[in-house]
Design a protein around this motif. Structure first.
Motif, mmCIF file in Angstrom:
data_model
loop_
_atom_site.group_PDB
_atom_site.id
_atom_site.type_symbol
_atom_site.label_atom_id
_atom_site.label_comp_id
_atom_site.label_asym_id
_atom_site.label_seq_id
_atom_site.Cartn_x
_atom_site.Cartn_y
_atom_site.Cartn_z
ATOM 1 N N THR A 217 0.861 -1.175 0.000
ATOM 2 C CA THR A 217 0.000 0.000 0.000
ATOM 3 C C THR A 217 0.897 1.223 0.000
ATOM 4 O O THR A 217 1.772 1.364 0.851
ATOM 5 C CB THR A 217 -0.927 0.009 1.223
ATOM 6 O OG1 THR A 217 -1.817 -1.110 1.148
ATOM 7 C CG2 THR A 217 -1.745 1.291 1.264
ATOM 8 N N VAL A 218 0.688 2.090 -0.987
ATOM 9 C CA VAL A 218 1.524 3.280 -1.172
ATOM 10 C C VAL A 218 0.750 4.495 -0.670
ATOM 11 O O VAL A 218 -0.414 4.694 -1.039
ATOM 12 C CB VAL A 218 1.895 3.469 -2.650
ATOM 13 C CG1 VAL A 218 2.798 4.679 -2.823
ATOM 14 C CG2 VAL A 218 2.556 2.210 -3.201
ATOM 15 N N PRO A 275 -2.290 -6.090 4.701
ATOM 16 C CA PRO A 275 -3.566 -5.401 4.430
ATOM 17 C C PRO A 275 -3.438 -3.899 4.655
ATOM 18 O O PRO A 275 -2.666 -3.459 5.518
ATOM 19 C CB PRO A 275 -4.528 -6.036 5.442
ATOM 20 C CG PRO A 275 -3.896 -7.336 5.815
ATOM 21 C CD PRO A 275 -2.420 -7.131 5.746
ATOM 22 N N PRO A 276 -4.189 -3.079 3.912
ATOM 23 C CA PRO A 276 -4.040 -1.628 4.019
ATOM 24 C C PRO A 276 -4.675 -0.998 5.249
ATOM 25 O O PRO A 276 -4.618 0.226 5.401
ATOM 26 C CB PRO A 276 -4.720 -1.119 2.737
ATOM 27 C CG PRO A 276 -5.678 -2.177 2.353
ATOM 28 C CD PRO A 276 -5.064 -3.473 2.799
ATOM 29 N N HIS A 302 -3.016 3.984 -2.532
ATOM 30 C CA HIS A 302 -3.381 2.924 -3.478
ATOM 31 C C HIS A 302 -2.636 1.662 -3.099
ATOM 32 O O HIS A 302 -1.487 1.715 -2.628
ATOM 33 C CB HIS A 302 -3.030 3.321 -4.913
ATOM 34 C CG HIS A 302 -3.240 2.230 -5.909
ATOM 35 N ND1 HIS A 302 -4.489 1.740 -6.214
ATOM 36 C CD2 HIS A 302 -2.359 1.523 -6.661
ATOM 37 C CE1 HIS A 302 -4.370 0.779 -7.132
ATOM 38 N NE2 HIS A 302 -3.090 0.631 -7.406
ATOM 39 N N THR A 303 -3.268 0.518 -3.296
ATOM 40 C CA THR A 303 -2.633 -0.781 -3.054
ATOM 41 C C THR A 303 -2.396 -1.462 -4.390
ATOM 42 O O THR A 303 -3.316 -1.593 -5.204
ATOM 43 C CB THR A 303 -3.505 -1.667 -2.158
ATOM 44 O OG1 THR A 303 -3.698 -1.023 -0.892
ATOM 45 C CG2 THR A 303 -2.854 -3.027 -1.936
ATOM 46 N N GLY A 304 -1.140 -1.874 -4.634
ATOM 47 C CA GLY A 304 -0.823 -2.556 -5.885
ATOM 48 C C GLY A 304 0.615 -3.037 -5.878
ATOM 49 O O GLY A 304 1.377 -2.798 -4.931
ATOM 50 N N THR A 338 -9.186 0.026 -5.058
ATOM 51 C CA THR A 338 -8.452 -1.177 -4.650
ATOM 52 C C THR A 338 -8.299 -1.212 -3.137
ATOM 53 O O THR A 338 -8.487 -2.266 -2.502
ATOM 54 C CB THR A 338 -7.068 -1.210 -5.318
ATOM 55 O OG1 THR A 338 -7.209 -1.026 -6.722
ATOM 56 C CG2 THR A 338 -6.375 -2.526 -5.050
ATOM 57 N N VAL A 339 -7.954 -0.087 -2.541
ATOM 58 C CA VAL A 339 -7.834 -0.020 -1.079
ATOM 59 C C VAL A 339 -9.200 -0.267 -0.443
ATOM 60 O O VAL A 339 -9.338 -1.070 0.490
ATOM 61 C CB VAL A 339 -7.274 1.351 -0.643
ATOM 62 C CG1 VAL A 339 -7.260 1.468 0.877
ATOM 63 C CG2 VAL A 339 -5.881 1.567 -1.203
#
Length: 372
Positions: A217-218, A275-276, A302-304, A338-339
């Motif tokens: 997660t960024v 997990p975020p 964002h998670t990717g 996505t998150v």
């Protein structure tokens, strides 16, 4: 007709090119006198220059007591006048110095003459090179905090290797590499060696290796209206406030398992494994701490899959998180679908912000605001 030339003007021109290309943050490659501009940009605009590669570059153009390998001002002026006599013409003597391994290649000599004609008229070239007779950016070197690679071929005939050794010694954390070869032009001779060094420096691998990737997660943070607030408080109080803010952010990252990748302007780029939910709670804690300081943040997430580039991260996931942060309102934690989809059904609450086009990203992306 170009009437005057300054490094500041050249730096602004470079930024204008980045803007026109849609580049938010770039790795900069400098050669020769371009090193003066590159050093100034990296020191002054780390928000736009993410990495600096300096090949056969310099920090000063003429002699000084503590820079005594450079030409004197008089020697450089004489050389400059000599260059104007053949500006835009095929010059075998110049090719013998810049590219001795190809000095008998008429195509290269013709290309270089045409390059000069396209770059500037003789009068414009005279203005530029006269301004560059005695320039000095040594004061900028200790201020450079972006990753920096310095390279040189010690046996080349144009630029003394001590220019590059000086740069590497005075730029904090710079990596220094000396290469084989006698050519000054980076694209002549064993150019593959230069490309491999740059590739490894920027990506962590060389020669077509596969970049490591990880699901992360960024998170990007940014202070809202930072310039206006700095003007309101004054330099001293603003520096103190920023130091307090940075300390708070780092404490919350440590508490919630985040990793600081780097600072970007007045904000942070951080990543979280797993997990975020931890990243989301961290974002709420950071924005609350900022409010106590009288500072308003925007946060994007964002998670990717991210590319792991040494201690840095890259790839589309980072790009998307940056775009999401740019769309966040004052005091808002905005996340990608996505998150949201990863934590939906848990205790955290969100408000739908609709679907958005993210610049440079295909498709439309649903975004959600975290409710604190």
């Amino acid at each position: 007709m170009l009437e005057a030339y300054t490094l500041e003007q050249e730096a602004q021109d470079a930024l204008a090119v980045l803007d026109a290309a849609g580049s938010e943050r770039a790795a900069l490659f400098t050669y020769s006198l371009g090193g003066l501009v590159g050093a100034r940009l990296a020191a002054d605009r780390p928000d736009r220059i993410g990495a600096l590669v300096m090949y056969a570059s310099m920090a000063r153009t003429s002699w000084a007591p503590d820079y005594d390998w450079a030409m004197t001002r008089e020697e450089r002026e004489a050389l400059t006048e000599g260059n104007f006599a053949t500006w835009g013409e095929v010059n075998g003597e110049a090719m013998a110095r810049f590219a001795p391994s190809m000095s008998d290649d008429p195509a290269l000599a013709a290309w270089f003459a045409r390059l000069q004609r396209l770059a500037a008229s003789p009068g414009e070239a005279r203005t530029i090179f006269k301004a560059m007779v005695d320039l000095d950016v040594r004061d900028a070197l200790p201020l450079i905090r972006v990753p920096t690679l310095v390279m040189h071929r010690p046996r080349e005939l144009v630029w003394d290797v001590r220019h590059s050794r000086y740069l590497a010694k005075h730029i904090p954390g710079a990596r220094y590499v000396e290469l084989e070869g006698i050519d000054s032009f980076p694209f002549v001779g064993d150019s593959d060696a230069i490309i491999e060094e740059v590739e490894e420096f920027l990506t962590g691998v060389r020669g077509g290796g596969v970049l490591a990737r990880d699901l992360l997660t960024v998170m990007f943070t940014d202070i809202v209206d930072a310039t206006a607030r700095a003007a309101e408080l004054g330099d001293g109080r603003w520096r103190d406030l920023l130091a307090h803010h940075d300390r708070d952010v780092r404490e919350e990252l440590s508490r919630f398992g985040g990793r600081e990748v780097k600072t970007v302007g007045d904000g942070f780029l951080a990543t979280f494994a797993g997990p975020p939910s931890g990243a989301l709670r961290c974002a709420l804690a950071i924005t609350a701490a900022a409010r106590e300081l009288g500072v308003t943040l925007r946060v994007g997430m964002h998670t990717g899959e991210c590319e792991l580039i040494g201690q840095d991260v890259g790839g589309m996931a980072v790009h998307i998180a940056s775009r999401v942060c740019g769309l966040a309102g004052a005091g808002e934690v905005l996340v990608s679908g996505t998150v949201f989809g990863t934590v939906v059904g848990g205790p955290l609450q969100f408000e739908d912000r609709g679907a958005h086009q993210l610049k440079g990203v295909p498709g439309r992306w649903p975004l959600f605001a975290l409710v604190g």
